[in-house]
Design a protein around this motif. Sequence first.
Motif, PDB file in Angstrom:
ATOM      1  N   ASP A   1      37.863  19.854  41.687  1.00  0.00           N
ATOM      2  CA  ASP A   1      36.409  19.975  41.736  1.00  0.00           C
ATOM      3  C   ASP A   1      35.956  21.308  42.310  1.00  0.00           C
ATOM      4  N   ALA A   2      36.820  21.945  43.096  1.00  0.00           N
ATOM      5  CA  ALA A   2      36.477  23.211  43.728  1.00  0.00           C
ATOM      6  C   ALA A   2      37.747  24.031  43.904  1.00  0.00           C
ATOM      7  N   LEU A   3      37.580  25.334  43.938  1.00  0.00           N
ATOM      8  CA  LEU A   3      38.704  26.246  44.130  1.00  0.00           C
ATOM      9  C   LEU A   3      38.356  27.161  45.298  1.00  0.00           C
ATOM     10  N   GLY A   4      39.086  26.979  46.407  1.00  0.00           N
ATOM     11  CA  GLY A   4      38.780  27.759  47.599  1.00  0.00           C
ATOM     12  C   GLY A   4      37.405  27.454  48.153  1.00  0.00           C
ATOM     13  N   GLY A   5      36.901  26.239  47.871  1.00  0.00           N
ATOM     14  CA  GLY A   5      35.576  25.859  48.344  1.00  0.00           C
ATOM     15  C   GLY A   5      34.448  26.284  47.425  1.00  0.00           C
ATOM     16  N   TYR A   6      34.769  26.835  46.262  1.00  0.00           N
ATOM     17  CA  TYR A   6      33.764  27.333  45.321  1.00  0.00           C
ATOM     18  C   TYR A   6      33.742  26.452  44.078  1.00  0.00           C
ATOM     19  N   SER A   7      32.554  26.178  43.592  1.00  0.00           N
ATOM     20  CA  SER A   7      32.397  25.385  42.376  1.00  0.00           C
ATOM     21  C   SER A   7      32.603  26.281  41.147  1.00  0.00           C
ATOM     22  N   LEU A   8      32.677  25.646  39.982  1.00  0.00           N
ATOM     23  CA  LEU A   8      32.880  26.401  38.748  1.00  0.00           C
ATOM     24  C   LEU A   8      31.740  27.394  38.477  1.00  0.00           C
ATOM     25  N   PRO A   9      30.464  27.012  38.595  1.00  0.00           N
ATOM     26  CA  PRO A   9      29.408  28.007  38.363  1.00  0.00           C
ATOM     27  C   PRO A   9      29.459  29.188  39.331  1.00  0.00           C
ATOM     28  N   GLU A  10      29.855  28.939  40.591  1.00  0.00           N
ATOM     29  CA  GLU A  10      29.963  30.032  41.562  1.00  0.00           C
ATOM     30  C   GLU A  10      31.070  30.999  41.176  1.00  0.00           C
ATOM     31  N   ILE A  11      32.197  30.460  40.752  1.00  0.00           N
ATOM     32  CA  ILE A  11      33.291  31.328  40.302  1.00  0.00           C
ATOM     33  C   ILE A  11      32.899  32.028  39.009  1.00  0.00           C
ATOM     34  N   ALA A  12      32.127  31.364  38.165  1.00  0.00           N
ATOM     35  CA  ALA A  12      31.655  32.005  36.937  1.00  0.00           C
ATOM     36  C   ALA A  12      30.784  33.213  37.251  1.00  0.00           C
ATOM     37  N   LEU A  13      30.011  33.145  38.337  1.00  0.00           N
ATOM     38  CA  LEU A  13      29.209  34.308  38.737  1.00  0.00           C
ATOM     39  C   LEU A  13      30.109  35.468  39.140  1.00  0.00           C
ATOM     40  N   LEU A  14      31.122  35.191  39.962  1.00  0.00           N
ATOM     41  CA  LEU A  14      32.080  36.237  40.352  1.00  0.00           C
ATOM     42  C   LEU A  14      32.767  36.809  39.121  1.00  0.00           C
ATOM     43  N   TYR A  15      33.189  35.915  38.239  1.00  0.00           N
ATOM     44  CA  TYR A  15      33.887  36.334  37.022  1.00  0.00           C
ATOM     45  C   TYR A  15      32.980  37.182  36.141  1.00  0.00           C
ATOM     46  N   GLY A  16      31.756  36.704  35.895  1.00  0.00           N
ATOM     47  CA  GLY A  16      30.853  37.407  34.988  1.00  0.00           C
ATOM     48  C   GLY A  16      30.503  38.800  35.473  1.00  0.00           C
ATOM     49  N   VAL A  17      30.244  38.940  36.769  1.00  0.00           N
ATOM     50  CA  VAL A  17      29.889  40.253  37.315  1.00  0.00           C
ATOM     51  C   VAL A  17      31.064  41.216  37.208  1.00  0.00           C
ATOM     52  N   SER A  18      32.249  40.785  37.657  1.00  0.00           N
ATOM     53  CA  SER A  18      33.402  41.685  37.646  1.00  0.00           C
ATOM     54  C   SER A  18      33.836  42.018  36.219  1.00  0.00           C
ATOM     55  N   ALA A  19      33.799  41.036  35.313  1.00  0.00           N
ATOM     56  CA  ALA A  19      34.214  41.287  33.933  1.00  0.00           C
ATOM     57  C   ALA A  19      33.243  42.229  33.227  1.00  0.00           C
ATOM     58  N   THR A  20      31.948  42.067  33.466  1.00  0.00           N
ATOM     59  CA  THR A  20      30.965  42.948  32.828  1.00  0.00           C
ATOM     60  C   THR A  20      31.049  44.357  33.383  1.00  0.00           C
ATOM     61  N   ALA A  21      31.167  44.476  34.704  1.00  0.00           N
ATOM     62  CA  ALA A  21      31.276  45.794  35.332  1.00  0.00           C
ATOM     63  C   ALA A  21      32.538  46.506  34.862  1.00  0.00           C
ATOM     64  N   PHE A  22      33.652  45.790  34.849  1.00  0.00           N
ATOM     65  CA  PHE A  22      34.889  46.413  34.395  1.00  0.00           C
ATOM     66  C   PHE A  22      34.811  46.754  32.915  1.00  0.00           C
ATOM     67  N   GLY A  23      34.181  45.893  32.119  1.00  0.00           N
ATOM     68  CA  GLY A  23      34.055  46.163  30.692  1.00  0.00           C
ATOM     69  C   GLY A  23      33.293  47.451  30.419  1.00  0.00           C
ATOM     70  N   LEU A  24      32.212  47.691  31.169  1.00  0.00           N
ATOM     71  CA  LEU A  24      31.461  48.935  31.008  1.00  0.00           C
ATOM     72  C   LEU A  24      32.313  50.141  31.370  1.00  0.00           C
ATOM     73  N   SER A  25      33.029  50.040  32.480  1.00  0.00           N
ATOM     74  CA  SER A  25      33.883  51.149  32.900  1.00  0.00           C
ATOM     75  C   SER A  25      35.018  51.382  31.920  1.00  0.00           C
ATOM     76  N   ASP A  26      35.603  50.298  31.430  1.00  0.00           N
ATOM     77  CA  ASP A  26      36.696  50.413  30.466  1.00  0.00           C
ATOM     78  C   ASP A  26      36.213  51.025  29.160  1.00  0.00           C
ATOM     79  N   LEU A  27      34.988  50.690  28.755  1.00  0.00           N
ATOM     80  CA  LEU A  27      34.416  51.265  27.544  1.00  0.00           C
ATOM     81  C   LEU A  27      34.231  52.777  27.690  1.00  0.00           C
ATOM     82  N   LEU A  28      33.717  53.204  28.843  1.00  0.00           N
ATOM     83  CA  LEU A  28      33.374  54.605  29.036  1.00  0.00           C
ATOM     84  C   LEU A  28      34.542  55.470  29.492  1.00  0.00           C
TER      85      LEU A  28
END
Length: 294
Positions: free
Chosen positions: A79-106
């Motif tokens: 139900d939780a990973l390290g005390g974090y729910s799925l939507p909370e981890i999705a926020l961490l994932y979405g921010v880091s993946a989008t930021a890295f994707g922009l940097s990787d593109l450029l």
Amino acid sequence: MADTLVVRTGGEQAPEPGGFAFEERPRLLEGVRAYGLIMAMWVRSTMAYRASFAMTAFGNLAVTAFDFVTILLMFSHVDALGGYSLPEIALLYGVSATAFGLSDLLLGSMDRVGRRIRDGTLDTLLVRPVPVLAQVAADRFALRRLGRITQGLLVLGYALVSLDIAWTPLKVLMLPMMVVSGAAIFGAVFIAGAAFQFVAQDASEVQNSFTYGGTTLLQYPPTIFAKDLVRGVTFVVPLAFVSWLPALYVLGREYPVGLPQWVAFLPPLVAAACWAAAGLAWRAGLRTYRSTGS
């Protein structure tokens, strides 16, 4: 007869008889312009085969999506990973993946520096009247990497819809700040890693461990990692400023190593400092380069 003095900091300009000739555009703007021209050339080349581009972009999206599928599989058993729910981890994932994707593109082509040093093709970049960094960064600009950015944005959208956050204007502004500053921090790591290849030459995997490995690390909550590792990505290689610190402020959670809350607003300053350090490292590495003679 009056003497002629020519002052140049990059680019060419005809001198004025009996006076001075100053460059109209700073070196930085010249590099940005060159980057744009090279990038546009590769984009035109890519779009000449639009069906191929669509398939490779979709393939890039599908491959990167498996990272989040792994997280979904974990949450099918917990139900939780390290005390974090799925939507909370999705926020961490979405921010880091989008930021890295922009940097990787450029700047994703920076890992080719070692290969160019080994085969001597870096020499061809040095003789052109264009900053070497701009040429290396824009080399083989891969528009297909938009698939990674799209996938990150989709996960980020899911997180924002699913999370119950008491939004304030400051928290709303944190979202674009995280993505832009995070992309800048990853970009500085790309450049610093490329500078290291002037010394090691065959060190692209070392660079990838901090870029690709870093974004994978940031997709999970800091509470599941040892505190020494968390301190390392906060104070040594400041990847924590990409998503962990600002995202935990948005989520209303405390950072594991007990930093004050105001550090969540430092990513733009950290990004600027990282770029300054990466720029110095790049200049130092370029000065050490010795041609292969081939």
